[in-house]
Design a protein around this motif. Sequence first.
Motif, PDB file in Angstrom:
ATOM      1  N   LEU A 144      55.505 -70.154 -10.645  1.00 35.30           N
ATOM      2  CA  LEU A 144      55.654 -71.001  -9.465  1.00 35.30           C
ATOM      3  C   LEU A 144      55.760 -70.210  -8.169  1.00 35.30           C
ATOM      4  O   LEU A 144      55.387 -70.710  -7.106  1.00 35.30           O
ATOM      5  N   THR A 145      56.283 -69.003  -8.229  1.00 35.58           N
ATOM      6  CA  THR A 145      56.442 -68.190  -7.010  1.00 35.58           C
ATOM      7  C   THR A 145      55.542 -66.961  -7.025  1.00 35.58           C
ATOM      8  O   THR A 145      55.782 -66.015  -6.270  1.00 35.58           O
ATOM      9  N   ASN A 146      54.516 -66.993  -7.851  1.00 38.11           N
ATOM     10  CA  ASN A 146      53.589 -65.868  -7.939  1.00 38.11           C
ATOM     11  C   ASN A 146      52.294 -66.238  -7.210  1.00 38.11           C
ATOM     12  O   ASN A 146      51.557 -67.120  -7.658  1.00 38.11           O
ATOM     13  N   PRO A 147      51.997 -65.575  -6.087  1.00 39.30           N
ATOM     14  CA  PRO A 147      50.761 -65.910  -5.352  1.00 39.30           C
ATOM     15  C   PRO A 147      49.494 -65.738  -6.174  1.00 39.30           C
ATOM     16  O   PRO A 147      48.501 -66.433  -5.935  1.00 39.30           O
ATOM     17  N   MET A 186      53.888 -78.338  -4.236  1.00 39.89           N
ATOM     18  CA  MET A 186      53.955 -77.052  -4.932  1.00 39.89           C
ATOM     19  C   MET A 186      54.157 -75.885  -3.966  1.00 39.89           C
ATOM     20  O   MET A 186      54.264 -74.743  -4.394  1.00 39.89           O
ATOM     21  N   TYR A 187      54.210 -76.193  -2.681  1.00 38.52           N
ATOM     22  CA  TYR A 187      54.323 -75.156  -1.649  1.00 38.52           C
ATOM     23  C   TYR A 187      55.735 -74.579  -1.634  1.00 38.52           C
ATOM     24  O   TYR A 187      56.718 -75.301  -1.741  1.00 38.52           O
ATOM     25  N   ASN A 188      55.825 -73.260  -1.493  1.00 39.05           N
ATOM     26  CA  ASN A 188      57.108 -72.592  -1.249  1.00 39.05           C
ATOM     27  C   ASN A 188      56.851 -71.308  -0.476  1.00 39.05           C
ATOM     28  O   ASN A 188      55.701 -70.862  -0.368  1.00 39.05           O
ATOM     29  N   GLY A 189      57.889 -70.747   0.070  1.00 41.48           N
ATOM     30  CA  GLY A 189      57.737 -69.586   0.932  1.00 41.48           C
ATOM     31  C   GLY A 189      57.082 -68.401   0.257  1.00 41.48           C
ATOM     32  O   GLY A 189      56.371 -67.618   0.908  1.00 41.48           O
ATOM     33  N   ALA A 190      57.274 -68.249  -1.045  1.00 40.18           N
ATOM     34  CA  ALA A 190      56.729 -67.095  -1.753  1.00 40.18           C
ATOM     35  C   ALA A 190      55.214 -67.156  -1.884  1.00 40.18           C
ATOM     36  O   ALA A 190      54.552 -66.124  -2.020  1.00 40.18           O
ATOM     37  N   VAL A 191      54.643 -68.375  -1.836  1.00 37.12           N
ATOM     38  CA  VAL A 191      53.200 -68.519  -2.016  1.00 37.12           C
ATOM     39  C   VAL A 191      52.527 -69.034  -0.747  1.00 37.12           C
ATOM     40  O   VAL A 191      51.390 -69.509  -0.800  1.00 37.12           O
TER      41      VAL A 191
END
Length: 322
Positions: A176-179, A262-267
């Motif tokens: 989930l947080t892996n671009p 599904m958006y978060n700061g890590a991606v």
Amino acid sequence: MSTHEQRMSTVKGRQTSSKKKGLNLLSALRRDRSLYLLALPGVLFFLVFKYIPMWGIIIAFQDYSPFRGIQGSEWVGLQHFTALFGNPDFALLFRNTLAISLLNLILFFPFPILISLGLNELRSVAYKRLIQTIIYMPHFLSWVFIAGLTLLLFAKGTGLINELFTLWGWPRVDILTNPDSFWIMVTLQAMWKEAGWGTIVFLAAMASVDTQLYEAARMDGAGRLRQIWHITLPAIRSVIIVLLILRLGDIMEVGFEQIFLMYNGAVSEVAEVFDTYVYRTGIEQGDFSYSTAVGLFKSVIGLVLVVVANRVVKRMGQEGVY
């Protein structure tokens, strides 16, 4: 007969022809009134929600203010488009949107065709209907539910998949947080949710194929794969082409709700697309003219692709969209 009389005769002939056409139209409306009434809700939907709102694209060329309205707002020409193309984030937005769309085109588009081919080969009607029901069900789930389900399954700390990996002695995976995995993750989500629903059109096209063609092919010794290749696929080729052209028209549309959830700061570097950008600039920042210009740019790209693809298809001897 004089020239004036000839002109008057021509005008009267045209008027008579127009009256006949009008009477024929009224006659057709009366004869097929049930069909027109059946089509009326769809026509009203497109008129109210598609065509009338097109008037709003005018604000893409204005410094629009809700207080002054469209008529009172200042015209700025192509200023917002210049700002869009000069924006440092434009290349990033274009890359992310195009990458997700191409993955959907390459992986998602043929997936319903493969499922339809498999379902069409099932001989048990009850088993076929059961499989169809199961694969149709995800279409009726909201993206909020699917995003929550994805979080419960793949969260690195408490996700079910990672808990099982830990139980089996395997390392936890960060999805989930892996671009690097974001694009393929949203593509697989869309495939799981919509692939079953996408089979409806293809199965309907396959149902119209003459069964005698399959019987003749079996008598000639053709197996199932050869029957699919030489009978089924050519029979649904026109449907595939039309849907492909329409899909090209939506190539700049990747689904705001799914990406936003599904958006978060890590991606953020791979998840920021034109749809989310329009929301942030238009809704959160209130820059309606600029966000409208972004939306108009997307629409123009889709229109150009549809026109070009349709001409290419027609030159190849196939039927296009129009």
